[in-house]
Each structure stands twice: as structure tokens, then as C-alpha cells.
Write a protein that holds these residues in place. Structure first.
Motif, PDB file in Angstrom:
ATOM      1  N   GLN A 237      64.956  17.081  38.153  1.00  0.00           N
ATOM      2  CA  GLN A 237      66.021  15.726  38.526  1.00  0.00           C
ATOM      3  C   GLN A 237      67.096  17.249  39.475  1.00  0.00           C
ATOM      4  OE1 GLN A 237      66.478  13.032  36.338  1.00  0.00           O
ATOM      5  NE2 GLN A 237      68.511  13.452  37.765  1.00  0.00           N
ATOM      6  N   ASN A 238      67.974  17.770  39.007  1.00  0.00           N
ATOM      7  CA  ASN A 238      68.528  18.282  40.275  1.00  0.00           C
ATOM      8  C   ASN A 238      68.843  19.409  40.671  1.00  0.00           C
ATOM      9  OD1 ASN A 238      70.651  15.938  39.207  1.00  0.00           O
ATOM     10  ND2 ASN A 238      71.027  17.588  37.034  1.00  0.00           N
ATOM     11  N   ASN A 239      67.924  20.163  40.182  1.00  0.00           N
ATOM     12  CA  ASN A 239      67.832  21.608  40.467  1.00  0.00           C
ATOM     13  C   ASN A 239      66.320  22.070  40.382  1.00  0.00           C
ATOM     14  OD1 ASN A 239      69.307  23.688  41.788  1.00  0.00           O
ATOM     15  ND2 ASN A 239      68.960  24.899  40.078  1.00  0.00           N
ATOM     16  N   ILE A 240      65.331  21.989  39.196  1.00  0.00           N
ATOM     17  CA  ILE A 240      63.898  22.819  39.914  1.00  0.00           C
ATOM     18  C   ILE A 240      63.204  21.895  39.178  1.00  0.00           C
ATOM     19  CG2 ILE A 240      63.104  23.944  37.996  1.00  0.00           C
ATOM     20  CD1 ILE A 240      65.848  25.484  38.797  1.00  0.00           C
ATOM     21  N   GLU A 241      61.739  21.937  40.249  1.00  0.00           N
ATOM     22  CA  GLU A 241      60.725  21.981  40.279  1.00  0.00           C
ATOM     23  C   GLU A 241      59.475  22.861  39.647  1.00  0.00           C
ATOM     24  OE1 GLU A 241      60.557  18.509  42.116  1.00  0.00           O
ATOM     25  OE2 GLU A 241      62.632  19.220  42.390  1.00  0.00           O
ATOM     26  N   GLU A 242      58.522  22.278  38.752  1.00  0.00           N
ATOM     27  CA  GLU A 242      58.331  23.191  38.156  1.00  0.00           C
ATOM     28  C   GLU A 242      56.757  22.761  38.351  1.00  0.00           C
ATOM     29  OE1 GLU A 242      57.836  21.409  33.760  1.00  0.00           O
ATOM     30  OE2 GLU A 242      59.789  21.019  34.196  1.00  0.00           O
ATOM     31  N   ILE A 243      55.898  23.643  37.802  1.00  0.00           N
ATOM     32  CA  ILE A 243      54.608  24.407  38.109  1.00  0.00           C
ATOM     33  C   ILE A 243      53.573  23.917  36.527  1.00  0.00           C
ATOM     34  CG2 ILE A 243      51.951  24.789  38.856  1.00  0.00           C
ATOM     35  CD1 ILE A 243      54.016  25.471  41.130  1.00  0.00           C
ATOM     36  N   ASN A 244      53.107  23.726  36.187  1.00  0.00           N
ATOM     37  CA  ASN A 244      52.053  23.891  34.834  1.00  0.00           C
ATOM     38  C   ASN A 244      51.077  23.773  34.303  1.00  0.00           C
ATOM     39  OD1 ASN A 244      54.625  22.715  32.498  1.00  0.00           O
ATOM     40  ND2 ASN A 244      54.907  21.047  33.833  1.00  0.00           N
ATOM     41  N   LYS A 245      50.790  25.026  34.017  1.00  0.00           N
ATOM     42  CA  LYS A 245      49.554  25.453  33.993  1.00  0.00           C
ATOM     43  C   LYS A 245      48.922  25.826  32.688  1.00  0.00           C
ATOM     44  CE  LYS A 245      45.918  29.412  34.553  1.00  0.00           C
ATOM     45  NZ  LYS A 245      45.600  30.837  34.537  1.00  0.00           N
ATOM     46  N   ILE A 246      47.872  24.388  32.164  1.00  0.00           N
ATOM     47  CA  ILE A 246      47.465  24.489  30.690  1.00  0.00           C
ATOM     48  C   ILE A 246      45.961  25.109  30.636  1.00  0.00           C
ATOM     49  CG2 ILE A 246      46.758  22.885  28.978  1.00  0.00           C
ATOM     50  CD1 ILE A 246      48.855  21.720  31.567  1.00  0.00           C
ATOM     51  N   TYR A 285      60.651  26.457  41.226  1.00  0.00           N
ATOM     52  CA  TYR A 285      61.971  26.958  41.774  1.00  0.00           C
ATOM     53  C   TYR A 285      63.142  26.089  42.474  1.00  0.00           C
ATOM     54  CZ  TYR A 285      58.793  23.076  44.765  1.00  0.00           C
ATOM     55  OH  TYR A 285      58.580  22.163  45.773  1.00  0.00           O
ATOM     56  N   THR A 286      63.911  26.579  42.783  1.00  0.00           N
ATOM     57  CA  THR A 286      65.292  25.863  42.832  1.00  0.00           C
ATOM     58  C   THR A 286      65.140  24.407  44.417  1.00  0.00           C
ATOM     59  OG1 THR A 286      66.552  26.868  44.346  1.00  0.00           O
ATOM     60  CG2 THR A 286      66.123  27.725  41.660  1.00  0.00           C
ATOM     61  N   HIS A 287      66.465  23.822  44.077  1.00  0.00           N
ATOM     62  CA  HIS A 287      66.232  23.193  45.110  1.00  0.00           C
ATOM     63  C   HIS A 287      67.025  23.772  46.732  1.00  0.00           C
ATOM     64  CE1 HIS A 287      65.982  18.748  42.379  1.00  0.00           C
ATOM     65  NE2 HIS A 287      64.422  19.497  42.953  1.00  0.00           N
ATOM     66  N   ALA A 288      67.374  25.146  45.973  1.00  0.00           N
ATOM     67  CA  ALA A 288      67.208  26.045  47.995  1.00  0.00           C
ATOM     68  C   ALA A 288      66.090  25.666  48.771  1.00  0.00           C
ATOM     69  CB  ALA A 288      67.735  26.792  47.282  1.00  0.00           C
ATOM     70  N   GLN A 289      64.125  25.677  47.755  1.00  0.00           N
ATOM     71  CA  GLN A 289      63.494  25.636  48.437  1.00  0.00           C
ATOM     72  C   GLN A 289      62.799  24.536  48.541  1.00  0.00           C
ATOM     73  OE1 GLN A 289      62.691  28.381  50.116  1.00  0.00           O
ATOM     74  NE2 GLN A 289      63.600  29.922  48.861  1.00  0.00           N
ATOM     75  N   GLY A 290      63.411  23.169  48.046  1.00  0.00           N
ATOM     76  CA  GLY A 290      62.756  21.941  48.394  1.00  0.00           C
ATOM     77  C   GLY A 290      63.584  20.417  47.425  1.00  0.00           C
ATOM     78  N   CYS A 291      62.775  19.657  47.350  1.00  0.00           N
ATOM     79  CA  CYS A 291      63.573  18.741  46.468  1.00  0.00           C
ATOM     80  C   CYS A 291      62.167  18.050  45.278  1.00  0.00           C
ATOM     81  CB  CYS A 291      64.346  17.871  47.290  1.00  0.00           C
ATOM     82  SG  CYS A 291      63.551  16.094  48.445  1.00  0.00           S
ATOM     83  N   TYR A 316      58.193  17.870  49.444  1.00  0.00           N
ATOM     84  CA  TYR A 316      58.083  16.335  50.299  1.00  0.00           C
ATOM     85  C   TYR A 316      59.011  16.612  51.276  1.00  0.00           C
ATOM     86  CZ  TYR A 316      58.650  11.047  51.810  1.00  0.00           C
ATOM     87  OH  TYR A 316      58.704  10.464  52.489  1.00  0.00           O
ATOM     88  N   CYS A 317      60.291  17.383  50.864  1.00  0.00           N
ATOM     89  CA  CYS A 317      61.407  17.759  52.142  1.00  0.00           C
ATOM     90  C   CYS A 317      61.520  18.329  52.680  1.00  0.00           C
ATOM     91  CB  CYS A 317      62.544  17.671  50.597  1.00  0.00           C
ATOM     92  SG  CYS A 317      63.058  16.493  49.160  1.00  0.00           S
ATOM     93  N   GLU A 318      60.403  19.599  52.355  1.00  0.00           N
ATOM     94  CA  GLU A 318      59.864  20.647  53.386  1.00  0.00           C
ATOM     95  C   GLU A 318      59.132  20.568  53.637  1.00  0.00           C
ATOM     96  OE1 GLU A 318      62.133  23.108  53.500  1.00  0.00           O
ATOM     97  OE2 GLU A 318      63.675  22.938  52.016  1.00  0.00           O
ATOM     98  N   TYR A 333      56.017  31.379  50.249  1.00  0.00           N
ATOM     99  CA  TYR A 333      55.405  30.019  50.999  1.00  0.00           C
ATOM    100  C   TYR A 333      55.295  30.509  52.497  1.00  0.00           C
ATOM    101  CZ  TYR A 333      59.235  29.136  47.644  1.00  0.00           C
ATOM    102  OH  TYR A 333      59.926  27.789  46.272  1.00  0.00           O
ATOM    103  N   THR A 334      54.634  29.656  52.731  1.00  0.00           N
ATOM    104  CA  THR A 334      53.742  29.961  54.431  1.00  0.00           C
ATOM    105  C   THR A 334      54.872  29.330  55.140  1.00  0.00           C
ATOM    106  OG1 THR A 334      53.179  27.437  54.574  1.00  0.00           O
ATOM    107  CG2 THR A 334      51.250  29.228  53.238  1.00  0.00           C
TER     108      THR A 334
END
Length: 457
Positions: A237-246, A285-291, A316-318, A333-334
Motif C-alpha cells: 500500500q504505502n511503504n512495504i512490498e512483501e514476499i511470502n513463502k509457503i 522491502y520498503t518503497h525506498a527500493q520500489g513501489c 514495476y518502478c525500478e 539487488y542487481t
């Protein structure tokens, strides 16, 4: 004047690069590509948001006739459109495949189609509609559909859109939005699906199709084809992008936390259960690294051993690809790629586990440049410099016609391309290229492939 020196080198540990991950153009000319799938054969199927599914062959050519055209049924704009494609595990026998699209009323539709019995490159246009799910807004439609190791169809549904989940749908088990759904599609007659007996809300309060709750917009998710682990990249939403592993076997009834939590950070906890009852992401990761995260795959191929134990994703933004360690979640990050390669919309995986990525118009291969110089088919081609020091020659070693040659710099930028060659011998002029290291990608008419490394001094 000092002559240009062109040499061919094989991989050696004394050579180092600022990056090992690069992208190589594989096919161009797509429009709003949002998904790449395969039917357990050498073809890739590229989903275009406007309603077309295009076939991309192993030599990088694409069929003129679409596999399926749903453009008259699809509503586009914002995050709507033809968004998902999944081939039935028994596709070779029953010919069934499934799509996820936004219809002209703005609702999500899950439908079953079948391939023609006379032409494997064309689908029949008659559909069986399994589900129609109303959408209150034009964004957060999810879109990905995948068959799990249990043979059931998994469907990623966003929370309905707007911002902040204003309808509190993701935590509401009487809503299908903001959920991961799971259905059994081996039902021939209407409604063409049933809910597995192990679904968590079957027979109790809640919708039978729900497998997990609490996602915001799982734009992309994937299963590891070798160990069945499930990876869900949930757009924040505002600040966090997440990756879930199940980890496999997947538990049912998980709660991934949205709208109570954005990643591991409290967002709106009013009326929420304790965080200890929720499944927190492996990585974020936070939106300092993407959106806006574009989820990908855990690498399961064989060409690039250094990719093992890495989950590849983008933003999408990086303008770069990243990966997470599959055990610790640590993100790497590459370096940035070329400016024309950003806005990555989707990853793809072929039948062998090799990875692709698209920026909606170009399909790229993801490669390890540190292994350039290693032949994919060591018997197929040979490559050597010529005495002029400004050209090199590629020769077919076993009679396989060369169809295409590409040169990339180490950042993955295509600097030279020759197509439709259809010959056993090709001489390439590189006199105009700057000094540096280049990657040569050679394709044979039989699908063979060779990658080598050039140094121009």
C-alpha cells in the motif's frame, strides 16, 4: 594505428564482472504482455492484457495467428484485462486451459477453454464460465492463476481496489476478494468446479472457495516445480512490498495479514486478530527500493547453477531484477539495466525451469553472464575470430542451420542482431563496436543454442 583485437574466451575464474545476472532480448513486438506460461512443451504462451494469447516458439519467433482472441470480452484500463493463463496438468490429454480476465462489466471471470483437436496452435472459442466475481474498483484485480501440486487451481484475488481496503474485504471470509482461492476444476458440467474438502471454510461460515485470506493484491505467485513450495508476491500500500513463502505441503487457512499489517508493519489493526495468528512474509522491502513488486519464480533450471536457492522478482518502478535467498529471505539487488527495460510486468518459466521476464513489449531471457562461454549445445556450433581482427565467424558444426545471432553488452543491452539467416556459416562485423566484453547468443533451426563471450580490446 593499433588494430582491433577480437578474441574468444571461455569461462575462467580469473574473469570477474560487476554483475552476473543479465537479460537478453528473446522476442519483440508484444503489446501489454502481462503473463508468460507454458503447456509442458517448448512453446511459451504470452498473455496480452488487451485479450490476445500469442504463441512464442523456442527459436524466438511468434505465430501470426493468436492462440486465443478474447478482445471483445475483455475490459481494459487501469489493472483490468486478460491477466492470467494456466494449462491443466492433463492438458496433453484433455486439452483444457483456464484464463482470468476482467469482463466488460468490470468483474473478474475464471473460464475454461480447450485447444483445437486439429491444430495445437489454435484454441476453440467456446468457454465454460466457472466463476464471475464482481469488482468494486478497477484496481487490485490480482490476475494470476496456477495449478498447484495437488492438482487444484489456485486464484489470486486482490482486495477489490481503491486504497487501504475500505470495504475490509481481505479479512472478511464471506468475501472472495483479498483472498487466495482454490478450486477443483475436474468437473465436466456446470458450475464446472467444486471446492476441495480440505478448504478451510467449507461447510462453516465463509466462502467454500477460500484457501487463504489477508492479501492486498497478489499480482504474481508461483509454485516451485521441483519441491512444490508456493511463492506469493503481494503488492503493498504505502511503504512495504512483501514476499511470502509457503513451504510444501501448504497449510490451509493462512492469514497473510492485510489490512491489519502491511508486511510486518501495523497498518490498520482495528478489529484484527493477534499478529501471532498471521503468516508474516519471508522477505519485504520498503518503497525506498520500489513501489510495486512483480513476483517471479524460484529458479529450478539447470543452465545457471549460481541461480540455485534464489527467488527472482522485480519491481514495476525500478529498472532491475532482484532475488531473495530462499532460506533467509535476504534480498540482493542487481545493477540497473538499460532504460528501455523497466516497468517489468511479469516473469515466465519454460518447461525446463529457465526464466524469462517482460516489460510488456519485449520478452527477455534471464542469463548468468559469468557462465557465458559455456555452450548450451557443445556439439552444435563453433565460433572463432578472423585475421582481420574486426570480424568473427560462427560455423555450424553438425549441419544445423543458424537462424539468429545476437550480441549483448554485459548490462544485457542488445547491440547487434541478425535474424532469418538460415545458413551454416556466418561472419559478423564488429568493427563499429566499442572496446569491451560482449555476449554472443546463437540459435539453430532445431532449437539448439550456444552462448559465448567476446572481448574486444
Amino acid at each position: 594505428m593499433k588494430k582491433l583485437l577480437l578474441t574468444i574466451i571461455a569461462f575462467t575464474s580469473s574473469i570477474s564482472f560487476s554483475q552476473t545476472i543479465a537479460i537478453q532480448s528473446f522476442a519483440t513486438g508484444f503489446s501489454s504482455a502481462v503473463e508468460i506460461a507454458h503447456a509442458n512443451d517448448s512453446r511459451l504462451f504470452v498473455v496480452q492484457q488487451g485479450g490476445l494469447i500469442r504463441i512464442l516458439n523456442s527459436d524466438g519467433t511468434k505465430n501470426t495467428t493468436p492462440f486465443l482472441n478474447l478482445s471483445t470480452l475483455v475490459s481494459t484500463g487501469s489493472e483490468k484485462g486478460l491477466l492470467g493463463l494456466a494449462f491443466h496438468p492433463d492438458y496433453a490429454t484433455n486439452g483444457y486451459f483456464f484464463v482470468n480476465y476482467t469482463n466488460t462489466s468490470g468483474s473478474t471471470v475464471i473460464a475454461r477453454y480447450s485447444v483445437s483437436t486439429t491444430n495445437p496452435d489454435v484454441a476453440n472459442t467456446t468457454a465454460a464460465i466457472l466463476m464471475t466475481i464482481p469488482q468494486p474498483y478497477s484496481n487490485h484485480n490480482g490476475g494470476t492463476i496456477k495449478f498447484g501440486p495437488d492438482g487444484y487451481l489456485y486464484i489470486g484475488m486482490g482486495d477489490g481496489g481503491s486504497g487501504g481496503d475500505p470495504g475490509n474485504r481481505a479479512q472478511n471470509t464471506t468475501e472472495l476478494l483479498g483472498k487466495m482461492l482454490r478450486i477443483d476444476v475436474d468437473v465436466e458440467n456446470a458450475p464446472y468446479y467444486s471446492s476441495p474438502a480440505s478448504n478451510p471454510y467449507l461447510g462453516i461460515t465463509g466462502n467454500d472457495e477460500i484457501w487463504a485470506i489477508g492479501v492486498r493484491n497478489p499480482w504474481k505467485f508461483s509454485f516451485n516445480r521441483l519441491n512444490d513450495d508456493l511463492w506469493i508476491a503481494d503488492v503493498g500500500q504505502n511503504n512495504i512490498e512483501e514476499i511470502n513463502k509457503i513451504a510444501s505441503p501448504q497449510a490451509v487457512g493462512l492469514n497473510f495479514g492485510w489490512r491489519c499489517y502491511e508486511g510486518t508493519v501495523a497498518y490498520n489493526t482495528s478489529g484484527c486478530a493477534a499478529i501471532t495468528t498471521m503468516t508474516m512474509p519471508l522477505a519485504q522491502y520498503t518503497h525506498a527500493q520500489g513501489c510495486s513488486i512483480t513476483g517471479g519464480y524460484e529458479y529450478t533450471g539447470t543452465l545457471y547453477p549460481s541461480f540455485s536457492n534464489k527467488y527472482f522478482f522485480a519491481d514495476y518502478c525500478e529498472n532491475r531484477i532482484a532475488y531473495a535467498n530462499t532460506t533467509t529471505g535476504a534480498i540482493t539487488y542487481t545493477p540497473y539495466f538499460t532504460a528501455s527495460s523497466n516497468n517489468f510486468t511479469s516473469f515466465g518459466e519454460d518447461m525446463n525451469g529457465e526464466l524469462y521476464i517482460t516489460n510488456s513489449s519485449i520478452i527477455y531471457k534471464i542469463v548468468d553472464t559469468s557462465l557465458a562461454g559455456t555452450s548450451f549445445d557443445k556439439e552444435a556450433f563453433s565460433i572463432y575470430p578472423n585475421p582481420t581482427n574486426s570480424t568473427f565467424t560462427i560455423k555450424s558444426s553438425k549441419g544445423t542451420e543458424i537462424t539468429k545471432i545476437e550480441l549483448f553488452d554485459v548490462a544485457g543491452k542488445l547491440v547487434l542482431s541478425k535474424e532469418n539467416l538460415n545458413s551454416n556459416l556466418q561472419t559478423i562485423d564488429v568493427a563499429t563496436l566499442s572496446k569491451g566484453i560482449y555476449i554472443v547468443n546463437v540459435f539453430g533451426v532445431d532449437g539448439s543454442n550456444f552462448v559465448s563471450k567476446l572481448v574486444k580490446e
